[in-house]
Scaffold this motif. Structure first.
Motif, PDB file in Angstrom:
ATOM      1  N   ALA A  97       0.846  -1.204   0.000  1.00  8.15           N
ATOM      2  CA  ALA A  97       0.000   0.000   0.000  1.00  8.15           C
ATOM      3  C   ALA A  97       0.879   1.249   0.000  1.00  8.15           C
ATOM      4  CB  ALA A  97      -0.927  -0.019   1.213  1.00  8.15           C
ATOM      5  N   GLY A  98       1.943   1.210   0.809  1.00  7.89           N
ATOM      6  CA  GLY A  98       2.861   2.347   0.899  1.00  7.89           C
ATOM      7  C   GLY A  98       3.518   2.665  -0.433  1.00  7.89           C
ATOM      8  N   GLU A  99       3.657   1.650  -1.255  1.00  4.96           N
ATOM      9  CA  GLU A  99       4.349   1.832  -2.545  1.00  4.96           C
ATOM     10  C   GLU A  99       3.372   1.869  -3.720  1.00  4.96           C
ATOM     11  OE1 GLU A  99       7.809  -0.658  -3.172  1.00  4.96           O
ATOM     12  OE2 GLU A  99       7.816  -1.190  -1.055  1.00  4.96           O
ATOM     13  N   GLY A 100       2.076   1.772  -3.423  1.00  4.22           N
ATOM     14  CA  GLY A 100       1.056   1.810  -4.488  1.00  4.22           C
ATOM     15  C   GLY A 100       1.129   0.611  -5.424  1.00  4.22           C
ATOM     16  N   LEU A 101       1.545  -0.550  -4.889  1.00  3.56           N
ATOM     17  CA  LEU A 101       1.657  -1.749  -5.727  1.00  3.56           C
ATOM     18  C   LEU A 101       0.293  -2.448  -5.840  1.00  3.56           C
ATOM     19  CD1 LEU A 101       5.090  -3.171  -4.495  1.00  3.56           C
ATOM     20  CD2 LEU A 101       4.612  -1.778  -6.513  1.00  3.56           C
ATOM     21  N   SER A 102       0.221  -3.385  -6.815  1.00  2.90           N
ATOM     22  CA  SER A 102      -1.087  -3.999  -7.074  1.00  2.90           C
ATOM     23  C   SER A 102      -1.101  -5.486  -6.773  1.00  2.90           C
ATOM     24  CB  SER A 102      -1.492  -3.740  -8.521  1.00  2.90           C
ATOM     25  OG  SER A 102      -0.587  -4.376  -9.395  1.00  2.90           O
ATOM     26  N   LEU A 103      -2.284  -5.955  -6.379  1.00  2.01           N
ATOM     27  CA  LEU A 103      -2.464  -7.312  -5.872  1.00  2.01           C
ATOM     28  C   LEU A 103      -3.674  -7.967  -6.530  1.00  2.01           C
ATOM     29  CD1 LEU A 103      -1.851  -9.455  -3.628  1.00  2.01           C
ATOM     30  CD2 LEU A 103      -3.383  -8.146  -2.137  1.00  2.01           C
ATOM     31  N   TYR A 104      -3.490  -9.219  -6.943  1.00  5.27           N
ATOM     32  CA  TYR A 104      -4.604 -10.005  -7.498  1.00  5.27           C
ATOM     33  C   TYR A 104      -4.999 -11.047  -6.454  1.00  5.27           C
ATOM     34  CZ  TYR A 104      -7.410 -12.209 -11.159  1.00  5.27           C
ATOM     35  OH  TYR A 104      -8.462 -12.691 -11.913  1.00  5.27           O
ATOM     36  N   LEU A 105      -6.303 -11.207  -6.228  1.00 11.82           N
ATOM     37  CA  LEU A 105      -6.781 -12.176  -5.243  1.00 11.82           C
ATOM     38  C   LEU A 105      -7.406 -13.358  -5.964  1.00 11.82           C
ATOM     39  CD1 LEU A 105      -8.552  -9.664  -2.812  1.00 11.82           C
ATOM     40  CD2 LEU A 105      -6.205 -10.531  -2.673  1.00 11.82           C
ATOM     41  N   LEU A 106      -6.828 -14.536  -5.768  1.00 12.89           N
ATOM     42  CA  LEU A 106      -7.320 -15.730  -6.447  1.00 12.89           C
ATOM     43  C   LEU A 106      -7.680 -16.804  -5.424  1.00 12.89           C
ATOM     44  CD1 LEU A 106      -7.746 -17.433  -9.057  1.00 12.89           C
ATOM     45  CD2 LEU A 106      -5.348 -18.123  -8.863  1.00 12.89           C
ATOM     46  N   GLY A 107      -8.939 -17.244  -5.465  1.00 11.47           N
ATOM     47  CA  GLY A 107      -9.309 -18.383  -4.623  1.00 11.47           C
ATOM     48  C   GLY A 107     -10.598 -18.189  -3.864  1.00 11.47           C
ATOM     49  N   ALA A 108     -10.979 -19.228  -3.140  1.00 12.42           N
ATOM     50  CA  ALA A 108     -12.195 -19.295  -2.312  1.00 12.42           C
ATOM     51  C   ALA A 108     -13.457 -19.387  -3.185  1.00 12.42           C
ATOM     52  CB  ALA A 108     -12.267 -18.132  -1.334  1.00 12.42           C
ATOM     53  N   LYS A 109     -14.593 -19.486  -2.494  1.00 12.52           N
ATOM     54  CA  LYS A 109     -15.864 -19.680  -3.216  1.00 12.52           C
ATOM     55  C   LYS A 109     -16.264 -18.397  -3.949  1.00 12.52           C
ATOM     56  CE  LYS A 109     -17.503 -23.478  -0.522  1.00 12.52           C
ATOM     57  NZ  LYS A 109     -17.558 -23.586   0.935  1.00 12.52           N
ATOM     58  N   PRO A 110     -17.121 -18.522  -4.975  1.00  9.41           N
ATOM     59  CA  PRO A 110     -17.530 -17.335  -5.737  1.00  9.41           C
ATOM     60  C   PRO A 110     -18.022 -16.214  -4.821  1.00  9.41           C
ATOM     61  CG  PRO A 110     -18.333 -19.321  -6.819  1.00  9.41           C
ATOM     62  CD  PRO A 110     -17.713 -19.763  -5.519  1.00  9.41           C
ATOM     63  N   GLY A 111     -17.542 -15.013  -5.103  1.00  8.44           N
ATOM     64  CA  GLY A 111     -17.977 -13.826  -4.344  1.00  8.44           C
ATOM     65  C   GLY A 111     -17.033 -13.480  -3.193  1.00  8.44           C
ATOM     66  N   VAL A 112     -16.300 -14.456  -2.679  1.00  5.52           N
ATOM     67  CA  VAL A 112     -15.461 -14.212  -1.497  1.00  5.52           C
ATOM     68  C   VAL A 112     -14.271 -13.305  -1.837  1.00  5.52           C
ATOM     69  CG1 VAL A 112     -13.982 -15.306   0.246  1.00  5.52           C
ATOM     70  CG2 VAL A 112     -16.143 -16.386  -0.395  1.00  5.52           C
ATOM     71  N   ALA A 113     -13.579 -13.604  -2.946  1.00  9.65           N
ATOM     72  CA  ALA A 113     -12.399 -12.797  -3.319  1.00  9.65           C
ATOM     73  C   ALA A 113     -12.824 -11.344  -3.573  1.00  9.65           C
ATOM     74  CB  ALA A 113     -11.718 -13.394  -4.548  1.00  9.65           C
ATOM     75  N   GLU A 114     -14.002 -11.158  -4.194  1.00 10.02           N
ATOM     76  CA  GLU A 114     -14.488  -9.803  -4.478  1.00 10.02           C
ATOM     77  C   GLU A 114     -14.771  -9.053  -3.168  1.00 10.02           C
ATOM     78  OE1 GLU A 114     -15.423 -12.539  -5.976  1.00 10.02           O
ATOM     79  OE2 GLU A 114     -15.280 -12.226  -8.148  1.00 10.02           O
ATOM     80  N   GLN A 115     -15.378  -9.762  -2.211  1.00  6.01           N
ATOM     81  CA  GLN A 115     -15.681  -9.145  -0.908  1.00  6.01           C
ATOM     82  C   GLN A 115     -14.376  -8.814  -0.182  1.00  6.01           C
ATOM     83  OE1 GLN A 115     -18.800  -8.267   0.485  1.00  6.01           O
ATOM     84  NE2 GLN A 115     -17.330  -7.202   1.808  1.00  6.01           N
ATOM     85  N   ALA A 116     -13.410  -9.730  -0.272  1.00 10.33           N
ATOM     86  CA  ALA A 116     -12.103  -9.484   0.355  1.00 10.33           C
ATOM     87  C   ALA A 116     -11.480  -8.245  -0.279  1.00 10.33           C
ATOM     88  CB  ALA A 116     -11.191 -10.698   0.184  1.00 10.33           C
ATOM     89  N   SER A 150      -3.889  -8.188 -15.934  1.00  9.70           N
ATOM     90  CA  SER A 150      -4.137  -7.223 -14.857  1.00  9.70           C
ATOM     91  C   SER A 150      -2.855  -6.475 -14.480  1.00  9.70           C
ATOM     92  CB  SER A 150      -4.689  -7.940 -13.619  1.00  9.70           C
ATOM     93  OG  SER A 150      -3.637  -8.601 -12.917  1.00  9.70           O
ATOM     94  N   GLY A 151      -1.702  -7.068 -14.817  1.00  7.30           N
ATOM     95  CA  GLY A 151      -0.417  -6.423 -14.495  1.00  7.30           C
ATOM     96  C   GLY A 151      -0.108  -6.438 -13.009  1.00  7.30           C
ATOM     97  N   ALA A 152      -0.720  -7.352 -12.261  1.00 12.72           N
ATOM     98  CA  ALA A 152      -0.529  -7.389 -10.802  1.00 12.72           C
ATOM     99  C   ALA A 152       0.935  -7.618 -10.440  1.00 12.72           C
ATOM    100  CB  ALA A 152      -1.386  -8.496 -10.197  1.00 12.72           C
TER     101      ALA A 152
END
Ligand code: UDP
Length: 239
Positions: A97-116, A150-152
């Protein structure tokens, strides 16, 4: 040099050192991955050479809980401390966050990664969520491509063990990310669908017991813990 616990080599680092190493890997050319085995995964690795190769092939192997730390101590080669994957992830996100870097979240049941993703964006201002998708897909190709597009900078791979370790070893470089972290059920916790054990239980090495009380269906998997201790004792006698 790594510390061997029943065939899995662990990096002997404190949490602060682990975060330093993880952050450095984020800025190192190429693709790297981090795994956080617990006794259950060590037992899986004893039986499954492919899983063992994927785990030992990681750039950083962190003991997820007290079980591995106790095992290492019993073998006369103590590890500095436990470095739970979910806490490592939290520290890493702070840095990102301090460096403005990007993160992709992969896994868990549908909807969970989006909520995370929604929760983490609020919790770590500056962190860029490059994308999110569930962990119930049939083909790797489109998922790898989506991450690449996504360029994560980093990917949290939360598919359960040893699936996530095998997935990272096989697909990591094609994602184009610098760092992948295998983090089991962490997205469920970040999304708020599963609660992590309160601090008291974690501090006293009882997180596994808390989880067992909350999710009794884990009993079959947790039977690997006494088996792990039996194997450690046997190894100690051999030594
Ligand atoms: N999971 C997944 N795809 C699969 C199997 C599992 O995304 O094919 C997810 C599952 O929904 C859960 C996580 O992987 O979010 C594994 O959680 P578990 O509690 O088993 O992991 P632990 O933290 O104990 O390693």
């Amino acid at each position: 040099m790594r510390i061997d616990v029943l065939g899995v080599g662990f990096d002997n680092v404190t949490m602060a050192e682990a975060v330093e190493r993880g952050t450095a890997l984020l800025h190192t050319e190429g693709t790297h991955y981090v795994v956080t085995p617990n006794p259950e995964i060590v037992e899986v690795c004893r039986e499954n050479p492919e899983a063992r190769r994927a785990v030992n092939g990681a750039d950083l192997v962190l003991p997820d809980g007290i079980g591995v730390v106790k095992g290492a101590a019993m073998l006369g080669t103590p590890l500095k401390e436990k470095t739970p994957g979910i806490e490592f992830a939290a520290h890493l996100m702070e840095r990102m966050a301090g460096e403005g870097l990007s993160l992709y979240l992969l896994g868990a049941k549908p909807g969970v990664a989006e909520q995370a993703a929604e929760n983490l964006t609020r919790q770590y201002p500056g962190l860029v969520i490059a994308g999110a998708r569930d962990g119930y897909f049939k083909e790797d190709g489109p998922v790898v491509e989506a991450i690449r597009q996504s360029g994560a900078d980093a990917v949290f791979v939360c598919l359960g063990a040893p699936k996530q370790e095998l997935w990272m070893a096989k697909n990591g470089p094609a994602t184009g990310a610098h760092l992948l972290c295998g983090l089991g059920g962490s997205l469920d916790v970040f999304a708020g669908t599963v609660e992590r054990a309160p601090k008291f239980w974690c501090d006293h090495g009882l997180e596994w017991f808390y989880r067992l009380c909350r999710e009794p269906r884990r009993i079959g998997r947790m039977m690997k813990l006494p088996l792990f201790l039996v194997h450690v004792k046997r190894e100690k006698r051999k030594k």
